[in-house]
Structures are given as structure tokens and as C-alpha cells.
Design a protein around this motif. Structure first.
Motif, short mmCIF file in Angstrom:
data_model
loop_
_atom_site.label_atom_id
_atom_site.label_comp_id
_atom_site.label_asym_id
_atom_site.label_seq_id
_atom_site.Cartn_x
_atom_site.Cartn_y
_atom_site.Cartn_z
N GLY A 281 0.81 -1.22 0.00
CA GLY A 281 0.00 0.00 0.00
C GLY A 281 0.84 1.26 0.00
N MET A 282 1.83 1.31 0.87
CA MET A 282 2.69 2.51 0.93
C MET A 282 3.56 2.62 -0.31
N ALA A 283 3.99 1.48 -0.85
CA ALA A 283 4.79 1.53 -2.07
C ALA A 283 3.95 2.09 -3.22
N ALA A 284 2.71 1.62 -3.35
CA ALA A 284 1.85 2.09 -4.46
C ALA A 284 1.58 3.59 -4.34
N LEU A 285 1.41 4.04 -3.11
CA LEU A 285 1.17 5.48 -2.91
C LEU A 285 2.42 6.29 -3.26
N ALA A 286 3.56 5.79 -2.83
CA ALA A 286 4.82 6.49 -3.12
C ALA A 286 5.09 6.56 -4.63
N MET A 287 4.77 5.49 -5.35
CA MET A 287 4.98 5.49 -6.81
C MET A 287 4.10 6.58 -7.45
N SER B 29 11.31 4.65 -3.28
CA SER B 29 11.63 3.72 -2.20
C SER B 29 11.87 4.48 -0.90
N PHE B 30 12.56 5.61 -1.02
CA PHE B 30 12.81 6.48 0.15
C PHE B 30 11.49 6.93 0.79
N LEU B 31 10.54 7.35 -0.05
CA LEU B 31 9.24 7.81 0.48
C LEU B 31 8.45 6.65 1.06
N ALA B 32 8.45 5.52 0.34
CA ALA B 32 7.70 4.35 0.80
C ALA B 32 8.21 3.93 2.19
N ARG B 33 9.51 4.00 2.39
CA ARG B 33 10.10 3.65 3.69
C ARG B 33 9.52 4.50 4.81
N LEU B 34 9.27 5.77 4.51
CA LEU B 34 8.72 6.64 5.55
C LEU B 34 7.28 6.26 5.90
N GLY B 35 6.60 5.59 4.96
CA GLY B 35 5.25 5.09 5.24
C GLY B 35 5.29 3.80 6.05
N SER B 36 6.12 2.88 5.60
CA SER B 36 6.31 1.61 6.30
C SER B 36 7.65 1.07 5.85
N GLY B 37 8.49 0.69 6.81
CA GLY B 37 9.87 0.30 6.46
C GLY B 37 9.94 -0.71 5.33
N SER B 38 9.21 -1.82 5.48
CA SER B 38 9.33 -2.89 4.49
C SER B 38 8.81 -2.44 3.11
N ALA B 39 8.03 -1.37 3.05
CA ALA B 39 7.49 -0.90 1.77
C ALA B 39 8.60 -0.46 0.81
N CYS B 40 9.73 -0.05 1.36
CA CYS B 40 10.81 0.41 0.47
C CYS B 40 11.38 -0.75 -0.35
N ARG B 41 11.06 -1.99 0.05
CA ARG B 41 11.53 -3.14 -0.72
C ARG B 41 10.51 -3.58 -1.76
N SER B 42 9.42 -2.81 -1.93
CA SER B 42 8.37 -3.21 -2.88
C SER B 42 8.35 -2.37 -4.15
N VAL B 43 9.34 -1.51 -4.32
CA VAL B 43 9.38 -0.69 -5.54
C VAL B 43 9.88 -1.52 -6.71
N LYS B 44 10.94 -2.28 -6.46
CA LYS B 44 11.57 -3.05 -7.52
C LYS B 44 11.52 -4.54 -7.22
N GLY B 45 11.91 -5.35 -8.20
CA GLY B 45 12.06 -6.78 -7.99
C GLY B 45 13.50 -7.12 -8.25
N SER B 46 13.82 -8.33 -8.26
CA SER B 46 13.04 -9.40 -7.69
C SER B 46 13.55 -9.75 -6.29
N VAL B 47 14.79 -9.26 -6.02
CA VAL B 47 15.37 -9.42 -4.68
C VAL B 47 15.89 -8.04 -4.29
N VAL B 48 15.54 -7.57 -3.11
CA VAL B 48 15.88 -6.21 -2.72
C VAL B 48 16.53 -6.19 -1.33
N VAL B 49 17.60 -5.42 -1.23
CA VAL B 49 18.29 -5.23 0.06
C VAL B 49 17.95 -3.83 0.57
N TRP B 50 17.65 -3.75 1.83
CA TRP B 50 17.44 -2.43 2.47
C TRP B 50 18.28 -2.37 3.74
N GLY B 51 19.08 -1.34 3.85
CA GLY B 51 19.90 -1.15 5.04
C GLY B 51 21.37 -1.26 4.69
#
Ligand code: DP6
Length: 359
Positions: free
Chosen positions: A128-134, A157-179
């Protein structure tokens, strides 16, 4: 990159109204994010598979308004007004306003829906937060057309993170690292980065989500993260996540499914162990979660098929396995595991490619 680099100042409001639409998937962490500092900075790095079918589809319509210093938006869920979702979005806008000052120049209508059943226990905050950020970034691109594709995705991804941390990993595929991780070039606490060197063995990896308990979570993720403050095992846990991320990096590169299983299951159980050893303590697994785990272990022992599980902050079980073993493992799931699901419900998902612009 620092937080200041994400502030957009050079824009001109050149549009009266319009709309965008994005679909963003959920993701399932392999090395878990559990514990955070101020401003949604993770206490340790995490890595996830982006999913393909569990998605949020969000349309953002906007119309220019007089900037009276307030955020103005209507929220529809599946086409119907949904007041109870508004505070979360209000908070998201407040957090991102510094980076997107044009938000107060428009009235927004946000129309959102999920492809997975509501209250299935699947966290919709990531998708949800990723879709809003996009969508917000699509508007920003209209106001500032010189933004590159890379900047677009990074800021989304930066904005999505501010909505929910894990959301920043939903912008791209297929494997995403955050941190931040010393051994992963380009990794950042501020946004997710694609992990690109993935062995064939992990392409099209399957995730069948067994819906064990669809009830409201007894403890929200936010409260759970906070309980890592002053947690007796916090420092060891954060250090372990760094080690596990390094191990899983080479596992994903070399296609080592045997060790993949060990890290992924250990991470899932460690996440829940952190919950059980915090103060206050809590248990999110249900008896059927344990039944399923034991069945998976027995089946794997007997058949030597590479099936394993992971958990998020709830009772549901994500069953992970290679695409090439899909037929046998789905059969096993149907014969032996579906009986432990609430109303026999499960969702067949797989690794996906991230958010998609629909309009
Ligand atoms: C257990 O991203 O939902 O799923 O940043 O407070 O919104 P907030 O938390 P959230 O936490 C997810 C925790 C997890 C593990 C993970 O996805 O890495």
C-alpha cells in the motif's frame, strides 16, 4: 546520499489536474527487519523476495487547490470511503512533506484496493505505501520532468520507507536489500536497492502463503519494532542479521539452496524468538503454524525436496520452493497443509518484478 538529497525544490506547478495508477506488490523478507531507529532507519539490513500476485492497486487523482497549508485528500478503499485508513495516510503525507513540498498544492483522491483478501493477515502496508509512493513520484515527475528513472525509483523507495519500512523493498524486484551493509555496494538505510546477481536456482522461486489466522494481529509491527529497544538480545540479533545477509548474498549468487533453507528458516524463528523474549513478550504463531512447520520438516526429510518456510509478524506461513519442484510441492501442500489453514485458504505467489505503472 543523505536525506537532504531527496528534497525537491526546483519544480513548477504546471498542471491543474490528472491521475495516475500504480500496482505495487508485497514482499517477503528472507533476512528480517525487526527494530528501527528514528525516522524509519532500520536497526539492521534486510533482504526480501518481491512478490508477484499479492498487490495493492492505487489510483491517485489530483486537482490543484489553494495552498492553505493543509493536506487535503479523500480515501476510497475498493471504491468506498474508508475513514479508518485516513490517519495512516495523513501521517505518511506529514512525514514526506519535507521532501515533496508540492503536496499541499493539490487535493487528492486516493482509490486503493488489494488483490489479496482484506484481513487475510497479509500486511498490506508494504504494498500500500509503495503504491502510494509510486503515484506521488509520478506527480513529481510532471512537476520536475528532468528526474531520471533511477532517481525516480530511489526516491519512491525512500518515500515508501517513511510510510512503512518494508514498503521500500516493494518498488523493484526481484530481490531487494534495504539497510547499510559493508559488503553490499550501494546498500543504504534510506532506500532499497536491487540485488541483481541471482543464480538460476532462485529465478521464479515460489511462495505459497498459508493463511493460518486471518484475525487482527495482537501486536502491531510498530510496537514490535519498539520492543527491540532495551531488548536483552538486540545487539547480538542485529550483528547476526549482518552475518546472515552476507551468507545469503553468496547463497543467492551460487544457487546454494541447502544453505538458503537454513538461513531463511533460522531468520523466521529468530524473528519470533525476539517477540517471545521481549518485555512485554508475545507469541504470534498459532498451534497450526507449528503443525505446518513440523509437516514441512518431515516432508523435506523424507523426500529430500527443497521446501522451506518463513514467517512474517503473524501466524501465516510462507512456503518457499523452486519452480522446478512446483508440482510435487503443491500436491504436498494440498494434501497435508491446507487442512491447517483458516477456511482452507492459501495464496500461490512467486517472485515478481516490482511496481508497475498502470496509467
Ligand atoms: C516482520 O515494515 O511493517 O515483516 O516500518 O513499522 O511499518 P513499519 O514496520 P513493517 O515491519 C515489517 C517487519 C517484518 C519483517 C520484514 O518485512 O523485514
Amino acid at each position: 546520499m543523505s536525506e537532504k538529497d531527496f528534497i525537491t525544490n526546483n519544480y513548477t506547478i504546471s498542471i491543474e489536474k490528472g491521475s495516475f495508477e500504480w500496482s505495487s506488490p508485497s514482499n517477503i523478507a528472507l533476512v528480517k527487519y525487526w527494530g528501527k531507529k528514528d525516522n524509519q532507519i532500520p536497526a539492521n539490513p534486510s533482504i526480501s523476495f518481491t512478490l508477484n500476485h499479492c498487490k495493492t492497486i492505487t489510483k491517485l487523482a489530483f486537482a490543484k487547490k489553494i495552498n492553505d497549508g493543509s493536506f487535503s485528500f479523500d480515501l476510497l478503499f475498493e471504491g468506498q470511503p474508508k475513514e479508518d485508513f485516513k490517519p495512516k495516510i495523513q501521517k505518511f503525507f506529514e512525514r514526506i512533506f519535507e521532501y515533496c513540498p508540492y503536496l499541499k498544492d493539490f487535493h487528492f483522491t486516493i482509490d486503493t484496493q488489494n488483490t489479496f483478501p482484506h484481513s487475510s493477515g497479509i500486511a498490506s502496508s508494504a504494498s500500500g505505501m509503495a503504491a502510494l509512493a509510486m503515484n506521488v513520484m509520478s506527480l513529481e515527475r510532471v512537476l520536475n520532468p528532468s528526474i531520471s528513472e533511477e532517481q525516480f525509483n530511489q526516491k519512491a523507495s525512500f518515500l515508501a520507507r517513511l510510510g512503512s519500512g518494508s514498503a521500500c523493498r516493494s518498488v523493484k524486484g526481484s530481490v531487494v536489500v534495504w539497510g547499510n551493509h559493508a559488503e553490499i555496494v550501494g546498500s543504504s538505510d534510506l532506500f532499497g536497492v536491487e540485488f541483481s546477481s541471482i543464480h538460476e536456482n532462485f529465478k521464479n522461486y515460489q511462495d505459497t502463503i498459508l493463511l493460518v489466522d486471518k484475525g487482527e494481529k495482537q501486536v502491531s509491527s510498530t510496537v514490535g519494532h519498539d520492543l527491540m529497544f532495551g531488548h536483552p538480545f538486540a545487539e547480538q540479533r542485529f550483528a547476526q542479521a549482518h552475518e546472515n545477509l552476507l551468507k545469503i548474498k553468496s547463497i543467492l549468487e551460487t544457487g546454494d539452496i541447502e544453505n538458503f533453507i537454513k538461513i531463511v528458516e533460522s531468520e523466521a524463528l529468530t524473528l519470533h524468538a525476539m517477540m517471545m523474549t521481549s518485555m512485554p513478550y508475545f507469541i504470534l504463531m498459532k498451534p497450526n503454524t507449528l503443525e505446518i512447520i513440523n509437516k514441512i520438516w518431515k516432508f523435506r526429510n523424507e523426500t529430500k525436496l527443497p521446501v522451506c518456510f518463513t514467517l512474517d509478524a503473524g501466524a501465516n506461513v510462507h512456503v518457499l520452493y523452486p519452480n522446478q519442484n512446483k508440482a510435487e510441492i503443491l500436491q504436498f501442500i494440498q494434501d497435508e497443509l491446507v487442512g491447517y489453514c483458516q477456511n482452507g485458504q492459501y495464496i500461490c505467489d512467486e517472485i515478481g518484478q516490482g511496481s508497475i505503472a498502470l496509467k
